[in-house]
Design a protein around this motif. Sequence first.
Motif, PDB file in Angstrom:
ATOM      1  N   ASN A 256       0.798  -1.238   0.000  1.00  0.00           N
ATOM      2  CA  ASN A 256       0.000   0.000   0.000  1.00  0.00           C
ATOM      3  C   ASN A 256       0.827   1.282   0.000  1.00  0.00           C
ATOM      4  O   ASN A 256       0.545   2.215   0.753  1.00  0.00           O
ATOM      5  N   LEU A 257       1.851   1.318  -0.830  1.00  0.00           N
ATOM      6  CA  LEU A 257       2.719   2.492  -0.862  1.00  0.00           C
ATOM      7  C   LEU A 257       2.274   3.457  -1.958  1.00  0.00           C
ATOM      8  O   LEU A 257       1.980   3.031  -3.075  1.00  0.00           O
ATOM      9  N   GLN A 258       2.244   4.712  -1.643  1.00  0.00           N
ATOM     10  CA  GLN A 258       1.965   5.744  -2.640  1.00  0.00           C
ATOM     11  C   GLN A 258       3.284   6.093  -3.330  1.00  0.00           C
ATOM     12  O   GLN A 258       4.255   6.454  -2.631  1.00  0.00           O
ATOM     13  N   THR A 259       3.349   5.946  -4.638  1.00  0.00           N
ATOM     14  CA  THR A 259       4.581   6.327  -5.355  1.00  0.00           C
ATOM     15  C   THR A 259       4.221   7.342  -6.446  1.00  0.00           C
ATOM     16  O   THR A 259       3.089   7.348  -6.931  1.00  0.00           O
ATOM     17  N   LYS A 260       5.205   8.104  -6.842  1.00  0.00           N
ATOM     18  CA  LYS A 260       4.920   9.188  -7.792  1.00  0.00           C
ATOM     19  C   LYS A 260       5.382   8.836  -9.209  1.00  0.00           C
ATOM     20  O   LYS A 260       4.900   9.399 -10.172  1.00  0.00           O
ATOM     21  N   TYR A 261       6.324   7.914  -9.346  1.00  0.00           N
ATOM     22  CA  TYR A 261       6.824   7.516 -10.673  1.00  0.00           C
ATOM     23  C   TYR A 261       6.608   6.011 -10.892  1.00  0.00           C
ATOM     24  O   TYR A 261       5.963   5.602 -11.845  1.00  0.00           O
ATOM     25  N   TYR A 262       7.105   5.191  -9.985  1.00  0.00           N
ATOM     26  CA  TYR A 262       6.996   3.735 -10.127  1.00  0.00           C
ATOM     27  C   TYR A 262       5.546   3.298 -10.015  1.00  0.00           C
ATOM     28  O   TYR A 262       4.793   3.818  -9.184  1.00  0.00           O
ATOM     29  N   ASN A 263       5.136   2.346 -10.859  1.00  0.00           N
ATOM     30  CA  ASN A 263       3.840   1.678 -10.662  1.00  0.00           C
ATOM     31  C   ASN A 263       3.924   0.288 -11.273  1.00  0.00           C
ATOM     32  O   ASN A 263       4.923  -0.057 -11.918  1.00  0.00           O
ATOM     33  N   LEU A 264       2.886  -0.510 -11.076  1.00  0.00           N
ATOM     34  CA  LEU A 264       2.962  -1.919 -11.460  1.00  0.00           C
ATOM     35  C   LEU A 264       2.890  -2.127 -12.975  1.00  0.00           C
ATOM     36  O   LEU A 264       3.387  -3.138 -13.476  1.00  0.00           O
ATOM     37  N   ASP A 265       2.291  -1.199 -13.726  1.00  0.00           N
ATOM     38  CA  ASP A 265       2.313  -1.304 -15.196  1.00  0.00           C
ATOM     39  C   ASP A 265       3.714  -1.027 -15.712  1.00  0.00           C
ATOM     40  O   ASP A 265       4.201  -1.654 -16.647  1.00  0.00           O
ATOM     41  N   LEU A 266       4.340  -0.036 -15.064  1.00  0.00           N
ATOM     42  CA  LEU A 266       5.657   0.407 -15.520  1.00  0.00           C
ATOM     43  C   LEU A 266       6.754  -0.633 -15.225  1.00  0.00           C
ATOM     44  O   LEU A 266       7.740  -0.710 -15.950  1.00  0.00           O
ATOM     45  N   HIS A 267       6.571  -1.449 -14.188  1.00  0.00           N
ATOM     46  CA  HIS A 267       7.644  -2.365 -13.770  1.00  0.00           C
ATOM     47  C   HIS A 267       8.148  -3.238 -14.927  1.00  0.00           C
ATOM     48  O   HIS A 267       9.328  -3.141 -15.287  1.00  0.00           O
ATOM     49  N   PRO A 268       7.287  -4.090 -15.551  1.00  0.00           N
ATOM     50  CA  PRO A 268       7.836  -4.912 -16.646  1.00  0.00           C
ATOM     51  C   PRO A 268       8.259  -4.060 -17.835  1.00  0.00           C
ATOM     52  O   PRO A 268       9.232  -4.385 -18.530  1.00  0.00           O
ATOM     53  N   ALA A 269       7.551  -2.943 -18.058  1.00  0.00           N
ATOM     54  CA  ALA A 269       7.876  -2.089 -19.209  1.00  0.00           C
ATOM     55  C   ALA A 269       9.281  -1.505 -19.094  1.00  0.00           C
ATOM     56  O   ALA A 269       9.986  -1.354 -20.091  1.00  0.00           O
ATOM     57  N   ALA A 270       9.708  -1.206 -17.884  1.00  0.00           N
ATOM     58  CA  ALA A 270      11.022  -0.579 -17.693  1.00  0.00           C
ATOM     59  C   ALA A 270      12.162  -1.506 -18.147  1.00  0.00           C
ATOM     60  O   ALA A 270      13.252  -1.037 -18.490  1.00  0.00           O
ATOM     61  N   PHE A 271      11.893  -2.818 -18.147  1.00  0.00           N
ATOM     62  CA  PHE A 271      12.931  -3.781 -18.555  1.00  0.00           C
ATOM     63  C   PHE A 271      12.913  -4.031 -20.065  1.00  0.00           C
ATOM     64  O   PHE A 271      13.748  -4.781 -20.574  1.00  0.00           O
ATOM     65  N   MET A 272      11.934  -3.464 -20.780  1.00  0.00           N
ATOM     66  CA  MET A 272      11.845  -3.615 -22.236  1.00  0.00           C
ATOM     67  C   MET A 272      12.626  -2.464 -22.852  1.00  0.00           C
ATOM     68  O   MET A 272      12.254  -1.301 -22.692  1.00  0.00           O
ATOM     69  N   LEU A 273      13.702  -2.770 -23.530  1.00  0.00           N
ATOM     70  CA  LEU A 273      14.665  -1.732 -23.909  1.00  0.00           C
ATOM     71  C   LEU A 273      14.528  -1.336 -25.377  1.00  0.00           C
ATOM     72  O   LEU A 273      14.145  -2.159 -26.213  1.00  0.00           O
ATOM     73  N   PRO A 274      14.868  -0.091 -25.711  1.00  0.00           N
ATOM     74  CA  PRO A 274      14.808   0.342 -27.108  1.00  0.00           C
ATOM     75  C   PRO A 274      15.849  -0.382 -27.965  1.00  0.00           C
ATOM     76  O   PRO A 274      16.867  -0.876 -27.449  1.00  0.00           O
ATOM     77  N   THR A 275      15.578  -0.417 -29.264  1.00  0.00           N
ATOM     78  CA  THR A 275      16.403  -1.222 -30.173  1.00  0.00           C
ATOM     79  C   THR A 275      17.879  -0.833 -30.115  1.00  0.00           C
ATOM     80  O   THR A 275      18.748  -1.702 -30.069  1.00  0.00           O
ATOM     81  N   TYR A 276      18.186   0.442 -30.106  1.00  0.00           N
ATOM     82  CA  TYR A 276      19.608   0.826 -30.162  1.00  0.00           C
ATOM     83  C   TYR A 276      20.351   0.341 -28.926  1.00  0.00           C
ATOM     84  O   TYR A 276      21.521  -0.048 -28.996  1.00  0.00           O
ATOM     85  N   LEU A 277      19.656   0.303 -27.791  1.00  0.00           N
ATOM     86  CA  LEU A 277      20.303  -0.191 -26.569  1.00  0.00           C
ATOM     87  C   LEU A 277      20.447  -1.718 -26.613  1.00  0.00           C
ATOM     88  O   LEU A 277      21.483  -2.272 -26.226  1.00  0.00           O
ATOM     89  N   LYS A 278      19.409  -2.395 -27.129  1.00  0.00           N
ATOM     90  CA  LYS A 278      19.516  -3.859 -27.253  1.00  0.00           C
ATOM     91  C   LYS A 278      20.701  -4.228 -28.149  1.00  0.00           C
ATOM     92  O   LYS A 278      21.427  -5.184 -27.881  1.00  0.00           O
ATOM     93  N   GLU A 279      20.877  -3.467 -29.219  1.00  0.00           N
ATOM     94  CA  GLU A 279      21.992  -3.731 -30.144  1.00  0.00           C
ATOM     95  C   GLU A 279      23.334  -3.564 -29.428  1.00  0.00           C
ATOM     96  O   GLU A 279      24.239  -4.372 -29.583  1.00  0.00           O
ATOM     97  N   ILE A 280      23.442  -2.500 -28.625  1.00  0.00           N
ATOM     98  CA  ILE A 280      24.704  -2.270 -27.893  1.00  0.00           C
ATOM     99  C   ILE A 280      24.947  -3.436 -26.941  1.00  0.00           C
ATOM    100  O   ILE A 280      26.051  -3.989 -26.853  1.00  0.00           O
ATOM    101  N   LEU A 281      23.907  -3.852 -26.230  1.00  0.00           N
ATOM    102  CA  LEU A 281      24.066  -4.894 -25.210  1.00  0.00           C
ATOM    103  C   LEU A 281      24.395  -6.256 -25.830  1.00  0.00           C
ATOM    104  O   LEU A 281      25.078  -7.064 -25.219  1.00  0.00           O
ATOM    105  N   LYS A 282      23.882  -6.488 -27.060  1.00  0.00           N
ATOM    106  CA  LYS A 282      24.172  -7.753 -27.744  1.00  0.00           C
ATOM    107  C   LYS A 282      25.663  -7.976 -27.894  1.00  0.00           C
ATOM    108  O   LYS A 282      26.158  -9.091 -27.837  1.00  0.00           O
ATOM    109  N   GLY A 283      26.381  -6.874 -28.081  1.00  0.00           N
ATOM    110  CA  GLY A 283      27.829  -6.969 -28.296  1.00  0.00           C
ATOM    111  C   GLY A 283      28.620  -7.062 -26.996  1.00  0.00           C
ATOM    112  O   GLY A 283      29.852  -7.206 -27.020  1.00  0.00           O
TER     113      GLY A 283
END
Length: 285
Positions: A256-283
């Motif tokens: 029951n915590l009030q948060t101003k940025y984090y929320n449960l929809d955002l949690h899995p979304a935050a781990f989904m990375l943009p293509t250019y970053l995925k490309e960098i990480l692949k290497g």
Amino acid sequence: MGKKYIRETYANDVSFTIEVEQHLHSEKSRFQQIDFYQTETFGTVFTLDDLIMVTEKDEFIYHDMICHPAFAVNPNIKRVLIIGGGDGGTAREVLRYPIEALDMVEIDERVVRLCQQFLPLTASSFDSDNRFNLLFANGLEFVANAKTGAYDLIIVDSTDPIGPGEGLFTAEFYRNCYRCLNDSGILINQHESPFYTRDCREMVRAHSKLKKTFPIARIYQFHMPTYPSGHWLFGFAAKSLDPVQDFKPAEWGSFNLQTKYYNLDLHPAAFMLPTYLKEILKGVK
Ligand code: SAM
């Protein structure tokens, strides 16, 4: 009199400026240059070695994201270690949970004392809480000597890998963090950004070392207006828990915590990375 600005350089030809209403304080500690400014849009701004650490306006984004995702993956976190974090914002968020003990190891006592004076929004966490044990020491040495399996969560809330923060980006430091964590342990670290060349180089180096140390080494993102490019990352490294597969939204909701940025929809979304970053990480080996 001419106007005064906080000016942070992002690349040879790019910088970010905030007009200063009042330069509240300036001093050189044993470790770094410390400044506090009053500004119209960002409120109080705290810098170390001329790099923006915390502003009153956007600190909630950084401190929500450095803390809450780990508790939504392991709601039973009881023993926490923060390395760095001298403004107190990360401790403030951690202490909202029913943990048993929080150790915080900050190298520079002056950062804590000055944040108590100029940034009570984050430094209020230093007001007495008998679960909170604050130590002034080098985090690198602390983890080298800490007990094996002592912590459920380690949060590295560090400056960039220059100056006193350098050791907190080394393989030796990550190996010691691994040893100090128990079997369901999680390490969250300040992981720089992929956008500008200098930050990206450090991001890649940190990720490479974490991948070699932890079986699970993921990255998540958030939007931080006063950090270079506004696109910033934390690392989530763990011995057994995956930040998306082991996500426990119902259990986190029951805090029951009030948060101003984090929320449960955002949690899995935050781990989904943009293509250019995925490309960098692949290497990254
Ligand atoms: N939110 C910030 C950012 O990324 O811009 C970081 C916040 S916090 C102010 C970083 C803290 O790490 C500083 O207070 C600094 O003194 C501390 N620090 C740097 N190197 C350290 C070390 N080796 N051991 C412990 N604390 C350290």
